[in-house]
Design an enzyme around this catalytic site. Structure first.
Site, short mmCIF file in Angstrom:
data_model
loop_
_atom_site.label_atom_id
_atom_site.label_comp_id
_atom_site.label_asym_id
_atom_site.label_seq_id
_atom_site.Cartn_x
_atom_site.Cartn_y
_atom_site.Cartn_z
NE ARG A 1 18.64 -11.68 100.48
CZ ARG A 1 17.60 -10.86 100.52
NH1 ARG A 1 17.18 -10.23 99.43
NH2 ARG A 1 16.94 -10.66 101.66
CB THR B 1 11.58 -6.02 94.95
OG1 THR B 1 12.17 -5.93 96.21
CG2 THR B 1 12.10 -7.21 94.23
CB THR C 1 15.30 -6.35 95.51
OG1 THR C 1 14.77 -5.37 96.40
CG2 THR C 1 16.30 -7.22 96.28
CD GLU D 1 14.50 -4.30 102.15
OE1 GLU D 1 13.70 -5.11 101.64
OE2 GLU D 1 14.15 -3.51 103.03
CD GLU E 1 18.07 -6.96 99.57
OE1 GLU E 1 16.90 -7.25 99.87
OE2 GLU E 1 18.35 -6.21 98.63
N GLY F 1 8.30 -7.16 99.30
CA GLY F 1 8.78 -7.62 100.61
C GLY F 1 8.14 -8.96 100.95
N1 GLU Z 1 14.40 -7.39 100.57
C1 GLU Z 1 13.19 -8.04 100.23
C2 GLU Z 1 13.37 -9.52 100.18
O1 GLU Z 1 14.38 -9.97 99.75
C3 GLU Z 1 12.69 -7.62 98.91
C4 GLU Z 1 12.42 -6.17 98.94
C5 GLU Z 1 11.01 -5.88 98.77
O2 GLU Z 1 10.34 -6.48 97.94
O3 GLU Z 1 10.56 -4.99 99.46
O4 GLU Z 1 12.52 -10.24 100.54
#
Ligand code: GLU
Length: 626
Positions: free
Chosen positions: A134, A436, A454, A456, A475, A524
């Site tokens: 991450r 992602t 991802t 983000e 992110e 997300g």
């Molecule tokens: N930033 C999102 C997360 O870590 C993932 C991004 C997405 O799938 O839109 O949960």
């Protein structure tokens, strides 16, 4: 897109994949010549030059066979992984090569500038381990990082396209760490196909075109991004060849100097310079970031013990903090099991409305607890959140005949459970992205990788590192900018070197120590509900893995409305849910999952989306007719 004839596509693919076995690794990618594969004349190389890579590989959503399996959103990337497996690489080798290729063909969802979570099953030791890649905040961030001078949260859109939202990229460190633990090939070798695809190009499909078009205004704010992704000022046309020589150079740099170039070398210096002073078009100003070279130098991809829970006799493994994926998927499954116990009717026996009602109530309840307790802070009660005792206590809110009012309050995972525990009003999160990508890989030995990666938002921060062709993540917008419930501690506020809470849920399911299922999705916060729904679809509703991936989705995340795909929202099930008090918002599509099911005796079914995101690509090394 569903292939017109699965049989002919399969036999075509079998010939090609068999060729790949004979030829070996990435060389196999040139087996489909553009002339043979593009009778309509589209997608020919522009200005002469070498052919685009993997031109018009068929997109097959489900494939069964032996020798290993790869499922991703993209056929070029899946083929890269299959070639690695066919040449004797491990699941980790193939996952790294596939992810790197996805960085080229899905540059708005993943790449060198982002992060992710890598879950691994070792067939020999029968153990599951994870690597947390991450992104991390700069050491200078505190709880006020996303507040303006008046102490008000910055507008979300302002924060997204800015240096402020860029965290230390974790992806290259993840690749190296995973290879150190479970790989047999060098990173330099595994990045070679990605470099080739970036240099020689790939053929633009509708999804790539549409994602570029949707971001065109944002990309135009950053000249380095416009130069790479809006050639001639426009999104590249469907069928044209897209080359990214700058990104080829970035992969070459990593191949030559290793990931140290990002964390301690010139790639890192370029990233830091751009984040701290983003180059913008005339008249455009965006907030600068605070990322420093010491933030890159101190970054580590971290080995973490997985979240483990039991569901219907299987062992479910997922990602721990800083992701909320592992605990929240497990809590949803535990709640659904508790509802079944309370009502006396197993989830396999209820009708579709009642099944979706259970899924929705469990999801809303689990999200209340997630938002209250999960973040990159000490003392997260993860074991309690996934315990059946807590699920049993929380299940007391459930009624088979009406939906709980939203937001569902959060509970107390304190280890002391009664029939109905105390719960407290919770807030709801306004924003969570939808980007992602997820890949699921199994090798011939039965080792498996479930890897969600991802940058983000689709198109990340919109900031491309000049001369290096990759987009930086946004992110850090996954932090809560301000506490979501006034007066209640929020574990997901920004902090020094902190990692923002994620929803990514790469999952591996074992049956008595043997691999059963690998699954995950982008989307997300809907990732969590999508993964839970795939597991429930497969294990409770009797769906084959491909059907569990394809099934229409519902996503309740404790907001006043819940997302439902048209096949639910516009159906009798949707009407039934509405009658129970659910407020559905029709959503064109939720997630873009992939999975691999182990069938035993070295056989696997790989599964990808038949339609969402233009359809994914499931491949095995040696396909068999089913
Ligand atoms: N930033 C999102 C997360 O870590 C993932 C991004 C997405 O799938 O839109 O949960």
């Amino acid at each position: 897109m569903v292939p017109a004839s699965t049989t002919s596509v399969l036999s075509h693919l079998r010939r090609r994949v068999t060729g790949a076995v004979a030829v070996g690794t990435a060389a196999a990618l040139t087996l489909v010549s553009p002339a043979a594969a593009a009778p309509d004349g589209h997608g020919r190389p522009e200005h002469g030059g070498p052919p685009p890579v993997g031109h018009r590989l068929p997109k097959v959503p489900v494939m069964t066979g032996t020798g290993g399996a790869v499922a991703s959103v993209d056929p070029v990337a899946s083929q890269v992984g299959i070639d690695v497996l066919a040449a004797g690489g491990t699941a980790t080798d193939a996952a790294v090569a596939t992810a790197a290729a996805l960085g080229v063909t899905e540059p708005y969802s993943t790449g060198i500038g982002g992060g992710g979570f890598f879950v691994h099953y070792d067939a020999r030791t029968r153990s599951v381990d994870t690597v947390d890649g991450r992104e991390a905040a700069p050491a200078t961030y505190d709880e006020t990082a996303f507040l303006d001078e008046d102490g008000e949260p910055l507008p979300f859109a302002t924060a997204v396209s800015s240096g402020l939202s860029v965290g230390v990229p974790g992806t290259p460190a993840t690749w190296q760490r995973a290879l150190d633990r479970w790989g047999t090939r060098r990173l330099a070798t595994l990045l070679a196909p990605a470099e080739r695809i970036a240099r020689h190009g790939f053929v633009v499909d509708q999804t790539f075109h549409d994602q570029t078009a949707a971001n065109a205004e944002r990309f135009a704010m950053f000249p380095a991004t416009a130069e790479v992704f809006l050639p001639g000022g426009r999104p590249p046309a469907v069928g044209s060849v897209f080359r990214n020589p700058d990104m080829a150079r970035a992969y070459r740099e990593l191949r030559t100097h290793g990931v140290a170039s990002l964390y301690r070398g010139r790639l890192g210096r370029a990233v830091v310079a751009e984040v701290r002073d983003p180059s913008t078009a005339p008249g455009v100003e965006v907030p600068a970031g605070e990322l420093a070279r010491r933030d890159l130098a101190r970054y580590r991809a971290v080995d973490r013990a997985p979240v483990h829970s039991e569901y219907r006799g299987k062992d479910v493994y997922g990602m721990p903090v800083p992701s909320s994926g592992g605990t929240t998927v497990a809590e949803i499954l535990g709640l659904v099991e508790a509802y079944a116990d309370r009502s006396g009717t197993p989830t396999s026996e209820v009708d579709d409305v009642q099944y979706l009602h259970r899924l929705s109530e469990a999801s809303a309840t689990a999200f209340a607890d997630r938002n209250r307790y999960i973040g990159d802070v000490p003392g997260v009660p993860a074991a309690e959140l996934v315990s059946q005792g807590f699920a049993d206590e929380r299940s007391c809110l459930f009624s088979a005949t009406s939906a709980l009012p939203r937001p569902v309050p959060f509970g107390s995972p304190d280890g002391d459970y009664a029939d109905c525990g105390e719960s407290t009003a919770s807030g709801v999160l306004p924003h969570e992205g939808m980007s992602t990508t997820h890949l699921s890989v199994v090798d011939r030995w039965g080792n498996a990788v479930s890897y969600t990666t991802t940058i983000e938002q689709t198109g990340g921060s919109g900031i491309t590192v000049p001369g290096w062709g990759f987009i930086l993540n946004n992110e850090l917008t996954d932090f809560d900018f301000a506490p979501i419930t006034p007066g209640v501690p929020d574990p997901n506020l920004p902090g020094p070197s902190k990692r923002p809470r994620s929803s990514m849920s790469p999952t591996i399911v074992l049956d008595h120590g043997r691999l059963d299922l690998v699954a995950g999705s982008p989307g997300g916060s809907t990732i969590i509900t999508t993964v839970a729904q795939i597991l429930l679809g497969h294990y409770d509703r009797g769906l084959a893995v491909g059907d569990a991936v394809a099934a229409p989705r519902l996503s309740s995340r404790n907001g006043s409305r819940e997302s439902a795909e048209p096949a639910i929202a516009g159906s009798e099930s949707g009407a039934g849910l509405t009658a129970l008090g659910h407020r559905l918002s029709e959503t064109a599509e939720i997630g873009a999952a992939t999975a691999v099911r182990s069938l035993g005796h070295g056989r696997y079914t790989a599964a990808a989306e038949p339609e969402r995101r233009g359809g994914g690509s499931a491949m095995v090394v040696r396909p068999q007719r089913r």
